[in-house]
Every structure is written in structure tokens, then in C-alpha cells.
Design an enzyme around this catalytic site. Structure first.
Site, PDB file in Angstrom:
ATOM      1  N   ASP A 175       0.768  -1.120   0.002  1.00 31.16           N
ATOM      2  CA  ASP A 175       0.090   0.177  -0.046  1.00 31.16           C
ATOM      3  C   ASP A 175       0.974   1.287   0.238  1.00 31.16           C
ATOM      4  OD1 ASP A 175      -2.157  -1.915   0.291  1.00 31.16           O
ATOM      5  OD2 ASP A 175      -2.455  -1.344   2.312  1.00 31.16           O
ATOM      6  N   LYS A 176       0.184   2.328  -0.477  1.00 32.21           N
ATOM      7  CA  LYS A 176       0.861   3.531  -0.718  1.00 32.21           C
ATOM      8  C   LYS A 176       1.592   4.126   0.620  1.00 32.21           C
ATOM      9  CE  LYS A 176       0.043   8.458  -1.814  1.00 32.21           C
ATOM     10  NZ  LYS A 176      -0.690   9.466  -2.022  1.00 32.21           N
TER      11      LYS A 176
END
Length: 382
Positions: free
Chosen positions: A220-221
């Protein structure tokens, strides 16, 4: 090999790119240190810092350094020849010496009179790639030497955006980069820039590597940790196969809210998309199977530090699973976590374990804990 009177630059031009700095280097038999030399600490592998430089240990924007060592080519995993070779069983060919686009492998005695096809069958190359090399004349047999064009020049498929990178491991087949929080692994919409893919493209450019960007997995970011890249078609095939067979292991550290009473456990709950929220996932009987193993590392008054190993790799898997048992990640507002201690989900890819695509030796890197995560722990302890 260069003669005694050759300069270092001449030698480098003749032998091509050598294996780069690698992190934890273990032999296949039992994880013992093998041929390891520690790289100088504190160096930076920052994109845009000058062309043709060697990969060095770098400090990521998230903080910390990762130790790497330079690996020597030549370790081979034992394996029998394919039945189609027409030869008696022998060991799999060892990793050869890279010379520009090619890798040269000196054939052992048992392959002294082998045909080109038989020599290729003694390599770990898949049949599809063998066929392609034969069609493009990328495989040659000359004077007891098998030559393979495994490193053809490729057009980098992302424009470069220079930013500081923490390169944890690199050789001719592989790159592992420690992703900081706040950037995506690759663009999620058309025209998006300044992702990790763009940063890796800049790194390849400054180090004179004409290589496509091939990430093997994603995180994830706002999650930090190692991302594995394949640097040629062969490595891409091997790593994709290893992912499907669950042979690439990812270990995470997470700071969960509340006190988890069990010392270890397994969360086995299918995950599907939340039809009311496009980016959110949820536990769903009709979702994809998802299995997360966890063990408690440290307990605090109202938080628990846990180490997790993924058996599957669903989107937001750790975040959804921990939330489903009443212990959302600290800072994870999407799944019920509070942001008083940390401003993002407290999730970090601590370790990546994989096998070299040619030699099958076991390799491992450990990513340093980012500053904000470390600060959250210091506050809980103090």
C-alpha cells in the site's frame, strides 16, 4: 580475464557489469553466511547523483540504512538434466560471467560434447525462453562455452523522476528497494508521476542500466518495506512462478490497537471488495481466501506490536484481518484505527525472503524501521 597490464576501466568494459551489492546472503543448505562482504555504511543510492555509479547502501526518505554485500557469480543449485537432453544426469549449470548483454558459462566435462539444445537443457531457463533465444540467435555454443543473451538492452517504460532510494539488494537479475511511506509502487491513474516505478527508472538511468521496470509484488501507498524487481525476462518468469507457488516470503511488523491476548495465531477469513466504498475491503464469505499468521512481539498498555507472515497476498489483507478481530492498525483511519500515535497505518515490511532465479540460493533482506514507526514505539515504551 584481463591481463596484468590492463586498467580497472578496461577490465570493467571487458567483463561487463558485475554482481551488485547484496544484503543478507545465505547458502541454500542452511542460511549460513556465504561469501559476504559488507558494503560501506552511510552511502546513498540517490537517483540523479551521477551516471554509472555502483549501487551503495542508501538511507531512505523514511529513514535508516540497509546493509548489502557484493555477491560473486558461480554458485549452482544441484538439479538433474531434463530427460529430453539425452545425457546422463548431472548438476545444473552454474551461474556464468556477465559480459555486456551476454552471460558466458564454461561447460563442465560431462557436457564437453553436448549439442546447443542439450547445454540449454542443463540450465534453469524455461522452455519458452530457450525457444526464444534459439530463434533470435541469443544462444551460442563456442569452444566449450555456452553464451546466452540474457541481458538485452530494453527501453525503460517509465519516465524518470529522481528521488532518494534505499537499495537493499542488487545483482544482475534482481533489485530490491525499500519503499518509503507516501508513494505508490506504480501509477494508479493515467499520467500519474513520482511513483516508485519512476524513481527506479531514474536509478536505472543514472547507473546506465537499460532495463524495464518489473515489480513482482506491491504494498500500500502508506506501507513501508522491500519491493522486489526483476531485471530481465528470465528473472521475471522465475519470480512470477515463485509468487504463484508462494515461495517468496514477506514478513511484516504492525502496531495494533488494544492488547492481543494470544501469543500467536492465524486469521483465516476471505476478503472481498466493499461495495459501498471503492477502495475499502471487507471480510466476505464470497471473497478470495486470505490467511495471515501472527505472533506477538511486545505488548503495551493499549497497543500490541505483532509480526505477521502472509500466506496469501490480498489487497489490504493485514489491515482488514487485524480490524476484523478488533485490533485495527494504529493510524489506519480507513479500518477504524486512531491517528494520535502515528499519522498513517503502522505497517512495515520488515523482511523479504526469496531464492536467486538461477542458483536457487536463499536470499534475504531486512528493511530498517521508518522514523515515524520507531518514534511511536519510543513513545509507548517511555
Amino acid at each position: 580475464m584481463s591481463g596484468p597490464g590492463k586498467s580497472r576501466q578496461q577490465k570493467k568494459e571487458r567483463t561487463g557489469r558485475t554482481d551488485r551489492v547484496r544484503a543478507k546472503h545465505h547458502d541454500q543448505a542452511g542460511g549460513r553466511p556465504h561469501g559476504r562482504r559488507t558494503a560501506p555504511s552511510g552511502g546513498r543510492a540517490a537517483a540523479g547523483n551521477g551516471a554509472g555509479t555502483k549501487a551503495r547502501t542508501g538511507a531512505a526518505a523514511a529513514g535508516g540504512t540497509g546493509a548489502r554485500t557484493r555477491g560473486a557469480a558461480g554458485t549452482g543449485a544441484s538439479a538433474g538434466l531434463r530427460a529430453s537432453s539425452g545425457l546422463s544426469a548431472g548438476p545444473r549449470l552454474k551461474l556464468g560471467r556477465r559480459r555486456g548483454d551476454w552471460m558466458d558459462i564454461r561447460l563442465p566435462d560431462y557436457l564437453a560434447n553436448a549439442t546447443l539444445q542439450q547445454a540449454l537443457n542443463a540450465t534453469p531457463l524455461p522452455p519458452k525462453l530457450i525457444s526464444k533465444l534459439l530463434q533470435t540467435k541469443g544462444a551460442q555454443l563456442k569452444g566449450g562455452m555456452l553464451r546466452l543473451q540474457l541481458f538485452p538492452r530494453e527501453e525503460r517504460d517509465f519516465p524518470p523522476d529522481w528521488m532518494e532510494l534505499n537499495v537493499l539488494y542488487e545483482d544482475d537479475f534482481t533489485l530490491v528497494v525499500n519503499k518509503p511511506a507516501g508513494i505508490e509502487v506504480h501509477p494508479s491513474e493515467k499520467g500519474q508521476r513520482r511513483t516508485l516505478a519512476h524513481a527506479v527508472s531514474a536509478y536505472y538511468e543514472l547507473s546506465n542500466q537499460d532495463v524495464r521496470i518489473r515489480h513482482i509484488h506491491r504494498i500500500d501507498k502508506e506501507t513501508t518495506g522491500p519491493i522486489l524487481y526483476a531485471k530481465n525476462e528470465f528473472a521475471h518468469y522465475q519470480y512470477d512462478k515463485a509468487m504463484r507457488e508462494k515461495k517468496i516470503e514477506r514478513v511484516y511488523l504492525a502496531l495494533a490497537e488494544g492488547v492481543i491476548p494470544q501469543n500467536k495465531g492465524t486469521i483465516d477469513k476471505p476478503i472481498g471488495q466493499d461495495r459501498h466504498h471503492s477502495t475499502r475491503r471487507r471480510i466476505s464469505e464470497t471473497g478470495d481466501p486470505a490467511v495471515t499468521h501472527y505472533e506477538v512481539v511486545e505488548r503495551f498498555k493499549d497497543h500490541t506490536l505483532v509480526r505477521l507472515r502472509l500466506e496469501t497476498g490480498r489487497t489490504h489483507q493485514i489491515r482488514v484481518h487485524l480490524s476484523s478481530i478488533g485490533h485495527p492498525l494504529a493510524g489506519d483511519g480507513l479500518y477504524g484505527g486512531k491517528r494520535g500515535l502515528i499519522s498513517r497505518q503502522a505497517l512495515h515490511g520488515e523482511r523479504l525472503i526469496w531464492h536467486h532465479p538461477w542458483t536457487n540460493e536463499r536470499l534475504s533482506v531486512q528493511a530498517p524501521l521508518p522514523d515515524d514507526f520507531a518514534e511511536a514505539l519510543r513513545r509507548l515504551r517511555g
